[in-house]
Write a protein that holds these residues in place. Structure first.
Motif, short mmCIF file in Angstrom:
data_model
loop_
_atom_site.label_atom_id
_atom_site.label_comp_id
_atom_site.label_asym_id
_atom_site.label_seq_id
_atom_site.Cartn_x
_atom_site.Cartn_y
_atom_site.Cartn_z
N PHE A 146 0.83 -1.21 0.00
CA PHE A 146 0.00 0.00 0.00
C PHE A 146 0.86 1.24 0.00
N LEU A 210 4.20 -0.52 -6.96
CA LEU A 210 3.57 -1.73 -6.43
C LEU A 210 4.28 -3.00 -6.89
N GLY A 314 -4.91 -8.63 -11.90
CA GLY A 314 -3.62 -8.18 -11.39
C GLY A 314 -3.47 -8.18 -9.89
#
Ligand code: UD2
Ligand code: MN
Length: 573
Positions: A146, A210, A314
């Protein structure tokens, strides 16, 4: 309790090598020995508590999917959003709610209002709760990355995992903080998670994006399987075992849950249509596509049947850890966000694996209209570059379709970075071609390599015209996705300033070889279009020169019939 300790089991197993250390965890009837050396692990491991002996009998039994749900009778049934119902912003809080939207690009005010451990409806199709899974399912590490996630949403994600997963299957939950700027994601988060020994937090020292953040989590993972989740999800009852069951069946299966919708507006938990496949359209945009009803009927596909997908969305999937590393993980050259789902999907299919959606596994996700975090570089450019890396490594000759559909890409000398390692990897893994992938995994994608073929000039249909024109039109010219008018390896181009035409060796990156096939008159209905050279200062069009009996380029003129061209065949987009 009379339980053998690690040392005695290690001894019994004959493991004196410390790297093969055995660790004990307790299951319902048996104690599992985990993290033994790989050779030993494949045989199973049933420990007889009383005799303290270890028998190498594989526990091949099965059980009904466990209904683990600590939220079944919530402590505050009247709380807003409870049971996944929509919540409403009170009248006097409208302004505040509006103001806070941008913290996460969803209704952050409501997220904070509803319990972090709310109950949600069991949305699984009928039959799921009766399905059997094996007793010796692999364990998993949950990896959740995150950046500046909303507090209540992040907590709800973690609670949903803890509350609705059999704890013996979860080795740990790794939260990867991708260099968030929000203070509460530092000390407060660490402190909050202290109550859950399985939760580990990795605070990255710089923004990884990410893709590389997930890799940082994967490096630490101790479970057999990696399960990736976004940080704004709610795992539904029974979500985990069906995923692990697929990986147990075949370690090259990559299992995805059905992604359900948590409304960004009222935070309600909504189920989605069944029978959806993950697909892509050019230039590599992910999408969902319903399996046609007649196909469902003909093949008698049931709601609980597993769906093989050309690509995954994903965010949410389980993959055998060892297999993930064998595949070379993600391309670590992918930045921030986007494209990694294409990369892993092509890689898995082309190198011997499978991507599946498991209808009995369901996880809600807040879909947002825009990323709520910043991109270090331009968002569009970042995603384009990621996709171009994927195209260069995996798409073979079909990469032209990607570039052709994302026409803007080629113009700005995109630097995709070094791809040597990725290309080497594909060779080493002896992966199949993209052509194979299209024919076998995604046959319903239209992927013609040429856009149109058989060039014809309108007025004389060439037959009646000059030698040059005749010569020109009798040859087989293809119009490609990269806008080349191609004859074998040669391309039509203006060779001098006077507009004389000739054939040049083709070069995908040379813009002066590119022709735009387009209608210059908006209301034009027929397919007769101009072929325009765009790289020149003034748009210049291909034209038949009547007096000199040749072809040339000239200033574009919408009403000039000698500038109108057509191809014999046009292929679907
Ligand atoms: C989808 C996927 C997402 C990812 C993305 C393409 C689902 C449900 N979601 O978009 O997982 O595959 O497509 O790349 O399939 N994050 C970081 N660092 C960053 C950027 C994002 O840690 O620099 C985190 C982010 O906080 C979130 C996760 O990565 O938890 C995915 O990002 P997203 O939610 O913005 O992506 P999404 O759902 O729009
Ligand atoms: Mn997301």
């Amino acid at each position: 309790e009379d339980v053998p300790n690690v040392n005695s089991v290690t001894k019994t197993l004959g493991l004196n090598d410390p790297t093969k250390q055995a660790i004990l965890t307790e299951g319902p009837e048996l104690i599992k020995v985990l993290n033994v050396s790989l050779a030993d692990k494949d045989q199973l491991r049933k420990i007889n508590r009383s005799s303290k002996t270890v028998r190498f009998t594989r526990d091949t039994g099965m059980h009904k999917v466990l209904t683990v749900d600590a939220t079944l009778s919530p402590r505050d049934p009247k709380a807003p959003g409870q049971f996944g119902h929509p919540a409403a912003v009170p009248d006097d809080k409208q302004e505040e709610a509006k103001h806070r939207w941008k913290e996460g690009n969803f209704n952050v005010y409501l997220s904070d209002l509803i319990p972090v451990d709310r109950a949600i409806d069991d949305t699984r199709p009928a039959g799921c709760s009766d399905q059997l899974v094996h007793n010796d399912l692999p364990t998993t590490t949950i990896i959740m990355c995150f950046v500046d996630e909303v507090w209540s949403t992040l907590l709800r994600s973690v609670h949903s995992v803890l509350n609705r997963s059999p704890s013996h299957l979860i080795t740990e939950i790794i939260l990867v903080d991708d260099f968030s700027t929000k203070e509460y994601l530092k000390d407060s988060l660490d402190k909050y998670m202290l109550q859950f020994p399985k939760v580990q937090i990795l605070h990255l020292k710089e923004r990884h994006g990410l893709i590389r953040a997930r890799l940082a989590g994967a490096e630490l993972a101790k479970g057999d399987v990696l399960t990736f989740l976004d940080s704004h999800v709610e795992c539904n009852v029974g979500w985990l075992e069906p995923l692990l069951e697929r990986v147990r069946l075949n370690r090259k299966k990559v299992a995805c849950p059905v992604i359900e919708v948590i409304s960004d507006k009222d935070m309600s938990y909504m189920t989605v249509d069944n029978f959806q496949r993950g697909i892509f359209t050019w230039p590599m945009n992910f999408g969902w596509r319903q399996i046609p009803p007649e196909v469902i009927e003909k093949n008698k596909i049931k709601e609980t049947d597993i769906i093989r997908c050309p690509v995954m969305a994903g965010g949410l999937f389980s993959i055998d850890k060892k297999y993930f590393f064998e595949l070379g993980t993600y391309d670590p050259g992918l930045d921030v966000w986007g494209g990694e789902n294409m990369e892993i999907s092509f890689k898995v299919w082309m190198c011997g694996g499978e991507i599946e959606i498991i209808p009995c596994s369901r996880v809600g996700h807040i879909f947002r209209n825009d990323n709520p975090y910043s991109f270090p570089k331009d968002r569009i450019k970042t995603v384009e570059r990621n996709l171009a890396r994927v195209a260069e490594v995996w798409l073979d000759e079909y990469k032209e379709l990607f570039y052709g559909h994302g026409y803007h890409l080629i113009q700005k000398n995109l630097d995709v970075g070094d791809l040597t390692q990725q290309i080497e990897l594909r060779k080493k893994l002896r992966c199949k071609s993209f052509k194979w992938y299209l024919e076998n995994i995604y046959p319903d994608l239209e992927a013609p390599l040429v856009k149109a073929s058989g060039l014809v000039c309108e007025l004389y249909k060439c037959k009646y015209v000059t030698n040059a024109c005749l010569h020109f039109c009798n040859q087989k010219f293809n119009y490609t996705w990269l806008r080349l008018i191609k004859h074998g390896d040669f391309c039509v181009a203006a060779v001098d300033a006077k507009g004389t035409l000739g054939l040049y060796p083709c070069d995908n990156r040379n813009n002066s070889l590119k022709w735009l096939h387009k209608s210059l008159v908006a209301f034009q209905t027929e397919l007769m279009d101009h072929l325009v050279l765009e790289h020149l200062q003034q748009p210049t069009c291909l034209e038949v020169d009547r007096s000199h009996k040749t072809l040339r380029v000239n200033a574009c003129d919408a009403s000039n019939p000698y500038q109108k061209w057509q191809f014999g065949n046009y292929y679907a987009e």
